[in-house]
Scaffold this active site. Structure first.
Site, PDB file in Angstrom:
ATOM      1  N   LEU A 280       0.806  -1.226   0.000  1.00 26.65           N
ATOM      2  CA  LEU A 280       0.000   0.000   0.000  1.00 26.65           C
ATOM      3  C   LEU A 280       0.844   1.285   0.000  1.00 26.65           C
ATOM      4  CD1 LEU A 280      -2.986   0.786  -0.082  1.00 26.65           C
ATOM      5  CD2 LEU A 280      -2.957   0.905   2.405  1.00 26.65           C
TER       6      LEU A 280
ATOM      7  N   ILE B  47       1.377   2.836  -3.373  1.00 26.27           N
ATOM      8  CA  ILE B  47       0.282   3.656  -3.903  1.00 26.27           C
ATOM      9  C   ILE B  47       0.266   5.013  -3.221  1.00 26.27           C
ATOM     10  CG2 ILE B  47      -2.204   3.737  -4.346  1.00 26.27           C
ATOM     11  CD1 ILE B  47      -0.700   1.371  -5.653  1.00 26.27           C
ATOM     12  N   GLU B  48       0.543   5.026  -1.919  1.00 30.58           N
ATOM     13  CA  GLU B  48       0.464   6.267  -1.149  1.00 30.58           C
ATOM     14  C   GLU B  48       1.620   7.216  -1.429  1.00 30.58           C
ATOM     15  OE1 GLU B  48      -1.775   7.538   0.880  1.00 30.58           O
ATOM     16  OE2 GLU B  48      -3.198   5.892   0.758  1.00 30.58           O
ATOM     17  N   SER B  49       2.848   6.674  -1.477  1.00 29.70           N
ATOM     18  CA  SER B  49       4.014   7.569  -1.506  1.00 29.70           C
ATOM     19  C   SER B  49       5.191   7.045  -2.297  1.00 29.70           C
ATOM     20  CB  SER B  49       4.489   7.788  -0.062  1.00 29.70           C
ATOM     21  OG  SER B  49       4.965   6.551   0.474  1.00 29.70           O
TER      22      SER B  49
ATOM     23  N   TYR C 194      -8.453   3.223  -6.334  1.00 33.66           N
ATOM     24  CA  TYR C 194      -7.475   2.921  -5.289  1.00 33.66           C
ATOM     25  C   TYR C 194      -7.213   1.420  -5.152  1.00 33.66           C
ATOM     26  CZ  TYR C 194      -5.148   3.763  -0.759  1.00 33.66           C
ATOM     27  OH  TYR C 194      -4.249   3.854   0.265  1.00 33.66           O
TER      28      TYR C 194
END
Length: 380
Positions: free
Chosen positions: A14, A17-19, A122
């Site tokens: 994850l 995807i976030e950073s 997402y």
């Protein structure tokens, strides 16, 4: 950790995807760190954010908090896809979308809810990354080989230590040390707030070995709490450093006072070798007040198109930092149309303006005498 908690293994991806797995990532909306925690959510999950550190950027602390948060969301919604949607969009937004569908007699699955495109994509993004990692050859991608051990290890910090000293003892560059420990806001690590740091697998043992034989002071910086509201120049004299250095290391803007209770980073005295307390390490704050001459308070409304802090400062011949401080906003903020704005006019300017707009008693009397003289000399 994910396996221990019985959570889906793909959650480990994850942060991509976030950073893009960047612990120093900062979003426009003020989300920070590898897991992109907002300030308030970070506080809800015990991620300290203060003068000395921001645990949203701490790799281990933020991962622990993110997994706690995801577990909580899964308990609330009973579905991992909805939990992920809530992580991205907010649990309140997802709950309202579910309630709308329930009211309309519609399904409440991830695919059935009305949501922003970012949230809609997402879960598919996470699935796509999982597919690539599981079968890179299917996408003509070669992933780097991974050693069968952790890339980094934790080492204990039992005394305050400068960041550059820690990097030197570990035998790595300052940049590499900061990449693994990006939560540090200052050039010193406070043991009471950061009891461990991360080091590359092969450097952890070297750090502990060098630490045992190190004879010089570990920390050249410490914390100092202002006993009263002071000018930076007065603080600098008290702690034994130049005003320029004090302002630079503590990021004190021009024309600002250091308020009582503020914590500042200052040189450690040879006679004061005790480490900073846990109370300061966890709660240190910088409190500033505008250093302005006595004046009068003026308030007015922002125009129909709003106003920026910079524009208000220029119009009233004060600094943007002062306008921001008076109105509890950032220096780059914009005021909403009709919002009340406060500025303080310097006493000399305010007095001059009043004098120019209002005749004095003497001036008024002189005008009346002049009228009488003119009337007396005028022929009838």
């Amino acid at each position: 950790e994910i396996a221990k908690r019985g959570m889906p293994a793909e959650l480990a991806l994850l942060p991509f995807i976030e950073s893009a797995f960047n612990p120093q990532a900062m979003a426009v909306a003020r989300a920070s760190g590898m897991w992109q925690f907002m300030p308030a959510t970070g506080k809800d999950f015990d991620l300290k954010q203060n003068l000395f550190r921001d645990d949203r950027r701490d790799v281990l602390a933020s991962t622990r908090a993110a997994l706690d948060y995801l577990e909580m969301l899964h308990r609330q919604f009973g579905d991992w896809q909805l939990a992920l949607a809530a992580y991205n969009w907010g649990q309140g937004s997802v709950q309202r979308a579910i309630d709308r569908n329930l009211k309309a007699g519609l399904p409440t699955t991830y695919e059935s809810l009305r949501m922003p495109d970012e949230t809609r994509n997402y879960v598919p993004k996470l699935q796509a990354v999982k597919n690539i990692v599981m079968q890179p050859q299917a996408f003509a991608i070669t992933l780097p080989a991974l050693e069968n051990h952790a890339y980094f290890l934790t080492v204990p910090i039992t005394n305050d230590i400068d960041v550059d000293v820690a990097a030197r003892l570990a035998g790595i560059s300052l940049d590499e040390f900061q990449a693994l420990n990006p939560q540090m806001n200052k050039p010193v690590i406070l043991a009471a707030g950061t009891p461990q740091v991360l080091l590359p697998y092969n450097n952890a043992t070297l750090f502990l070995k060098n630490l045992r034989t190190h004879k010089a002071p570990l920390a050249t910086w410490t914390a100092w709490v202002a006993p009263s509201t002071l000018k930076p120049a007065d603080v600098a004299r008290q702690v034994g450093m130049s005003e320029e250095q004090l302002r630079s290391v503590n990021r004190i803007p021009p024309r600002m006072l250091v308020r009582a209770g503020s914590t500042l980073l200052v040189p450690r005295s040879p006679h004061k070798t005790s480490d900073v307390s846990g109370q300061i390490a966890d709660n240190a704050m910088m409190l500033l007040a505008p250093d302005r001459p006595p004046g009068r308070r003026v308030s007015f409304k922002a125009g129909k198109k709003g106003d920026s802090v910079a524009a208000v400062a220029k119009r009233h011949r004060v600094s943007a930092e002062q306008v921001a401080q008076w109105n509890s906003v950032g220096t780059d903020a914009h005021f909403r149309p009709g919002q009340t704005i406060v500025v303080f006019k310097p006493a000399s300017a305010a007095a001059g303006k009043r004098a120019a707009s209002k005749p004095t008693q003497r001036t008024t009397a002189a005008k009346k005498a002049s009228v009488k003289r003119t009337a007396a000399s005028k022929p009838v």
